[in-house]
Structures are given as C-alpha cells and as structure tokens.
Enzyme design. Structure first.
Site, mmCIF file in Angstrom:
data_model
loop_
_atom_site.group_PDB
_atom_site.id
_atom_site.type_symbol
_atom_site.label_atom_id
_atom_site.label_comp_id
_atom_site.label_asym_id
_atom_site.label_seq_id
_atom_site.Cartn_x
_atom_site.Cartn_y
_atom_site.Cartn_z
ATOM 1 N N ARG A 114 0.849 -1.203 0.000
ATOM 2 C CA ARG A 114 0.000 0.000 0.000
ATOM 3 C C ARG A 114 0.881 1.249 0.000
ATOM 4 O O ARG A 114 0.937 2.003 0.963
ATOM 5 C CB ARG A 114 -0.955 -0.056 1.158
ATOM 6 N N GLN A 156 -1.389 2.656 -5.691
ATOM 7 C CA GLN A 156 -2.798 2.933 -5.355
ATOM 8 C C GLN A 156 -3.765 2.454 -6.438
ATOM 9 O O GLN A 156 -4.828 1.936 -6.135
ATOM 10 C CB GLN A 156 -2.999 4.422 -5.100
ATOM 11 N N ASP A 190 -4.594 -1.228 -6.119
ATOM 12 C CA ASP A 190 -4.981 -1.660 -4.777
ATOM 13 C C ASP A 190 -6.413 -2.221 -4.784
ATOM 14 O O ASP A 190 -7.393 -1.506 -4.592
ATOM 15 C CB ASP A 190 -4.859 -0.453 -3.834
ATOM 16 N N SER A 238 -8.605 -1.989 -1.576
ATOM 17 C CA SER A 238 -9.333 -0.721 -1.430
ATOM 18 C C SER A 238 -10.518 -0.640 -2.373
ATOM 19 O O SER A 238 -11.608 -0.217 -1.972
ATOM 20 C CB SER A 238 -8.405 0.479 -1.707
ATOM 21 N N TYR A 288 -1.792 0.674 9.582
ATOM 22 C CA TYR A 288 -2.867 -0.230 9.988
ATOM 23 C C TYR A 288 -3.040 -0.211 11.510
ATOM 24 O O TYR A 288 -2.205 0.305 12.235
ATOM 25 C CB TYR A 288 -2.533 -1.660 9.564
#
Ligand code: NAD
Length: 374
Positions: free
Chosen positions: A119, A124, A127, A130, A224
């Site tokens: 990540r 992005q 990903d 997501s 996280y």
C-alpha cells in the site's frame, strides 16, 4: 502472448476479472485476450460483448496461456492445466491456502496475490483491497437502510416529524468511511469509532461524529491498526456499549491485517439494542466483530437482527468487476515490457505481491508457514 480470463467457479462469486471495456487496454499492451464462455455472465457481461472488442471466447482458453486473470484463486484442477512458467494474478490469501500455494510451487507457476500489493502511493491504482472495500462499504450502508424498518433521514411533514436513524460505524478504514459517507447521504445521524488516531479526522471529514473514548490508540505498521489486548478490548466494549444501545443500525468493519477480526460487540451488548435494530457485520467471514454473526446469514438476537456479510463486493458484481479489472490492467501494465509479460522482480510492487516463482515460495511469511508445516 496469450492472456486468459477465467470463469469463476467458487459458489457465490459473481465478479469477473476483466470487463469488455478494458480489453482494449490489454490488446494495446500486445496480449491476445481469451475469455472462457460465460465468464462475465454473472456480472451481466455477455460473451458477445467480449467478442465485439476483440477477445476470443473459447472453452479451452486456459491452454497455452502466459498470464491468467481471475478474482478467486484458480482451482487445483485449473492450475494443473497451465503450462509451466505461466503466471496467475488473483486474490489468493496465501496464509489460508497453503496447499494451493505448495501446488503452484511444485508445478512451476508464478503467482501474484492482489491482497499483497504494497500500500504505497505508486500502487494505489492497483490496490484491489481498497477498490473492493469501497464497494463493500457502500453496500453495507444500503443493506442497513433496506433492512431497518424506519427512515434514515429526518422527515418534517404536515403529519408530524420523523426523527433520523442513528447509525454507528465501528472501524473507519476504506469500507467504514464509505459506509459512513453513504449513510450520511441517506440522511442518518452517523457516529463512528476507530482505534487509529488518524481516523477521527477522516470520520469528521465525512460529516460524522467521531466517538472519542478515553482509551489509548492502536497504531501498527504501515498505517494499519494493531491487535488489542484482552484488557483494552474489554474496556473498549464497555465504553462503546451506550453508543451501541442507542443505535438503530450498527455497521462493523474492523480488521487487523493477518489476524482474526476483533470481537467488538458481545451478545449482551446486542441484547441492549432497541427492538428492530439492524447490525451489519462486514467482518463475519473473518471471525466477526459481533458475537453470533454468521457469514451469509441473518441471525436474530433479542430484538436485533445481525446480517453476516459474505463476499459483499460480489453483490454488486458490475462495478466491483470494473474496479478490480482496472486494478489488474494497471498491474499487468507494470509487468509488461516490449509486448511481453516480463515482471521485474526488483520492483517493490512485483516482489511484494509475488507468492510463487520458479519453483520457490517467494513470499517470506507464507514460506515460513509452509516450512513449519512440512
Ligand atoms: P482494514 O480493513 O485492515 O481495517 C478496517 C479498519 O478497522 C481500520 O481502519 C482499523 O483501524 C479498524 N480497526 C481495527 N481494530 C479495531 C478495533 N478494535 N476497533 C475499531 N476499529 C478497529 O483497513 P483498511 O480499510 O484496509 O485501511 C487501513 C488503513 O490503511 C487506513 O489508514 C487507510 O487509509 C490506509 N490505506 C492506505 C492505502 C494506500 O496508501 N495505498 C490504501 C488503502 C488504505
């Protein structure tokens, strides 16, 4: 080079790894795209739509493929039909599929796991966690609104005023923030809590109230959350109890990478909710945030119903497939050079997402798990 899109075989999987409108991106890279018949049917894409954009629809699409795209990992039977050296790109959850990983290693397949894409900002657009969490978060709020037998918004009418629904969201990552945004757009009063300090500002930026508890925050590696101790967990449950008792709808999305989902809500807390309350547990498949939640089922506890999530992105297969397919196009583009599939294993994204290559398990934690078990 042949790139194949498979028909998903896992029950309940309605997504497809490539949508017709993105096939041209792959042909521009130099791939001959082959699609198994009916691969897109559950997501409402017909074979004719794939054929119209230059893909070959072929029951033998797997044979001779250099790259295979799928949502779920290929079955053992499918892997055995691949030529040695072929690459697969899909969700793989290697820690939960050690036998599949060992087989890929032994058959000489290169496998990339979309869960493992690092990540970092350069990744992005690849990903998929997501993109699929975005779909799941939206869907959770819609299911809550549909199951709740009252209005989400404030309604002021000549016949009187209906107060808005109170929604509480636990876990404000990608899915939680999308659930908050959707419930807000529907007019509910939304409060949310997350163990990460940064989440409070993100919750407020969605127009919701950040629930502030007198508890330490739990930041882990890579932005996280960390796992809670049993003591902190008990204090969090106690502090959240009054918010949950006051909620008409509760949406839970909390997760800690590599761990079972944390238990945030006990049966006792559910029993304190008002009759007709609705709980949506997005974490039901990974252990559940709510005691008693069952993935794929609705369970009644006291006056509340608990909707246990099961493959929620697949419940909106069109948009989920489109976003996932775009993630795949971006990662395939990164791994293509001079019209050939040629991943650069010195690249952080390639190395990070690779699980097996050239007869080895390259993902260190999975390697350790396998070695420990062999
Ligand atoms: P996730 O699915 O792992 O977890 C969901 C949420 O649950 C997280 O926000 C986590 O903090 C929360 N949580 C964990 N334990 C909890 C508990 N006991 N009580 C309440 N909440 C709890 O997370 P995610 O949605 O994948 O994202 C997590 C983080 O990663 C966020 O900061 C997000 O912005 C970031 N992120 C970064 C990128 C990127 O840089 N490319 C992409 C996506 C997400």
């Amino acid at each position: 080079m042949k790139l194949t899109v498979v028909k998903e075989s896992r029950p309940g999987e309605a997504r497809v790894a490539m949508v017709p409108e993105l096939v041209a991106k792959l042909t521009e890279l130099g791939y001959a795209v082959a699609v198994e018949p009916d691969a897109g049917t559950p997501a409402l894409y017909s074979d004719d739509e794939y054929a119209a954009v230059g893909a070959t629809v072929d029951p033998a699409a797997l044979s001779g493929a250099a790259v295979v795209l799928s949502v779920q990992p290929l079955t053992s039977q499918q892997v055995r039909r691949l030529q040695p050296g072929a690459a697969t790109i899909s969700f793989l959850s290697p820690a939960q599929a050690l036998d599949l990983v060992a087989e890929r290693r032994d058959v000489g397949i290169t496998s990339f796991s979309m869960e493992l894409v690092p990540r970092i900002s350069r990744a992005q657009s690849m990903d998929a966690l997501s993109s699929q969490a975005l779909v799941a978060g939206y869907r959770c709020a819609i299911v809550a609104a549909q199951r709740l037998r009252r209005f989400f918004p404030l309604s002021m009418t000549a016949a009187g005023t209906i107060t808005p629904a109170q929604v509480v969201v636990l876990g404000a990552g990608v899915a939680g923030l999308q659930a908050i945004a959707t419930a807000k757009r529907l007019g509910a009063v939304v409060k949310a809590y997350d163990v990460r300090a940064a989440a409070a500002e993100e919750i407020r930026s969605m127009g919701a109230t950040a629930i502030e508890l007198d508890l330490e925050t739990l930041e882990g590696a890579g932005g996280y959350a960390r796992e809670m101790s049993e003591d902190r967990s008990a204090r969090q449950r106690e502090a959240l109890s009054p918010y949950i008792a006051a909620a008409d709808a509760l949406i839970t999305t909390a997760a800690v990478p590599g761990r079972q989902a944390p238990l945030l809500v006990t049966t006792e807390m559910v029993e304190q909710m008002k009759p007709g309350s609705v709980i949506i547990d997005l974490a039901a498949e990974t252990g559940g945030n709510v005691e008693g939640a069952v993935a794929g089922s609705v369970v009644q506890v006291g006056g509340a119903q608990i909707w246990g999530a099961f493959n929620v992105p697949s419940q909106m297969p069109g948009p989920a497939s489109k976003l996932y397919a775009q993630n795949l196009v971006n990662i395939v583009t990164l791994m293509t050079r001079d019209e050939a599939f040629a991943p650069d294993f010195d690249d952080e994204i390639v190395a990070g997402s690779c699980v097996t290559h050239a007869g080895q398990v390259t993902h260190a934690p999975t390697h350790e798990l396998l070695e420990g078990g062999e």
